[in-house]
Structures are given as structure tokens and as C-alpha cells.
Design an enzyme around this catalytic site. Sequence first.
Site, PDB file in Angstrom:
ATOM      1  N   LYS A  87       0.858  -1.196   0.000  1.00 55.14           N
ATOM      2  CA  LYS A  87       0.000   0.000   0.000  1.00 55.14           C
ATOM      3  C   LYS A  87       0.885   1.233   0.000  1.00 55.14           C
ATOM      4  O   LYS A  87       1.762   1.380   0.867  1.00 55.14           O
ATOM      5  CB  LYS A  87      -0.887  -0.042   1.243  1.00 55.14           C
ATOM      6  CG  LYS A  87      -2.204   0.660   1.098  1.00 55.14           C
ATOM      7  CD  LYS A  87      -3.051   0.392   2.340  1.00 55.14           C
ATOM      8  CE  LYS A  87      -4.429   0.978   2.214  1.00 55.14           C
ATOM      9  NZ  LYS A  87      -5.167   0.885   3.477  1.00 55.14           N
TER      10      LYS A  87
HETATM   11  O1  G3P Z   1      -8.859   1.800   4.181  1.00 52.61           O
HETATM   12  C1  G3P Z   1      -8.836   3.149   4.556  1.00 52.61           C
HETATM   13  C2  G3P Z   1      -9.721   3.341   5.710  1.00 52.61           C
HETATM   14  O2  G3P Z   1      -9.213   2.622   6.794  1.00 52.61           O
HETATM   15  C3  G3P Z   1      -9.983   4.718   6.135  1.00 52.61           C
HETATM   16  O3  G3P Z   1     -11.150   4.633   6.866  1.00 52.61           O
HETATM   17  O4  G3P Z   1     -12.799   5.240   8.551  1.00 52.61           O
HETATM   18  O5  G3P Z   1     -10.401   5.965   8.813  1.00 52.61           O
HETATM   19  O6  G3P Z   1     -11.873   7.006   7.088  1.00 52.61           O
HETATM   20  P1  G3P Z   1     -11.567   5.788   7.887  1.00 52.61           P
END
Ligand code: G3P
Length: 218
Positions: A87
Site C-alpha cells: 500500500k
Molecule cells: O482503508 C482506509 C480506511 O481505513 C480509512 O477509513 O474510517 O479511517 O476514514 P476511515
Amino acid sequence: MKFFIDTANLAQIKEANELGVLDGVTTNPSLMAKEGIKGDAAVLEHYVAICNLVNGPVSAEVISTEFKGMVEEGKKLAALHKNIVVKVPMIKDGIKAIKWFTENGIKTNCTLVFSAAQALLAAKAGATMVSPFIGRVDDSNWDGVQLIEQIRLIYDNYDYKTEILAASIRNSMHIVRCAEVGADIATCPLSSIVSLFSHPLTDIGLAKFLEDHKKVNG
Ligand code: G3P
């Protein structure tokens, strides 16, 4: 559409996998920190533990922000297990690194994508997957699903093979809307996957079937 789980929690990964609908895992440094993992060796060990739980791609994020460091880290991550996808953040050096990984047979997930322009760059560099963060787009008063739609159109126009991995999913409706507009993958918290099962009429209908079955059996 493929379902990935967006967590580094082994119990949740196991639970999602046992549902029989899990195709992969995404992690990020914040999710690793949430599990209380400390030190580089422990992080690498944790990636291997995840890979041993799920038969599918597992995204492991580089920490370096310059080309050389990303390549060194990515090579190390990719060597851990055949399921690892490196990633890489959407920055200039990240795109250069994705190009290098593509040319050297290492799979990549271009992360922190918030615009169609960024998704176009990721596809041109040959990223295996691109991660638009739709929940965070919504949080900023834009439309995250519309971004997925826009990327789908562009990738289809030019037959780019990069898979659209909808990330930052907040609920089951996000998953359904992403499926409607043609996202290849949705990476979700366990709660959003589990809530796909729920419908009150299913619960009412099942209760009635079981009640009537009791009548059949006296
Ligand atoms: O895969 C990316 C994700 O983990 C981001 O999610 O909920 O932190 O915006 P969030």
C-alpha cells in the site's frame, strides 16, 4: 463485488472469514496502532498472521515518503507472503514507486485517493488497486460514491485494469451504492459487513416460520 475487511484485528478478520464472503484485508498504520502493535518486527509478524488467516490480498502500507525508502520497504513487505499487496500513498514519490513495483511484479494499492485526477495517475502507474476514501469524502461534504462513479467511467473509457477499492466505508448503504456504480472491491469494517444481513422482515418472517413449524409438530 469483492469484500475486504478494513482492520488489523485478528478476531474480526477470523469472524468475517468464517462468514464465507471475505476476499481480502486492508490495513493501515492507524489500524495497526489500534491493535497496540509495537515495533517494526511485531508489525511484520502481524502481517504474516493476517495472511495466514485469509486466502486473498492483504494490503500492508509503507511508511517511507520518498521513492527509495518505499521501494526498500515494499520489497521487504512483499517478501513476507504471496498475499501481500504493498500500500503506497498518493504522492509523487508514491506514484514513482508504484511504477517501479508494477515493473517488478509487486502488487500495489494506491491509498489516500480523494479525486478522479489522483485515481487516473494511479492507473497510469499500473497500480493493482486504487483506494478512494469515500467516507472521508462524505465527511468533507462531497459525494464519495459519485467519486467512485467518476473513476469507473474513466477506467472503463481507457480499459485500465486497476481495481477500484472503495475504502473508508461507514455503513452497509455505502457498500450497496458502491456495488451499484461498479466498484470492484469494498473494504469495510466488520460492522458494515454484518449489517448487510439485517432486515426486519427477515426476522419477522423467520419467527413466523418457526412458530408455524411448532404447530406442524403438535
Ligand atoms: O482503508 C482506509 C480506511 O481505513 C480509512 O477509513 O474510517 O479511517 O476514514 P476511515
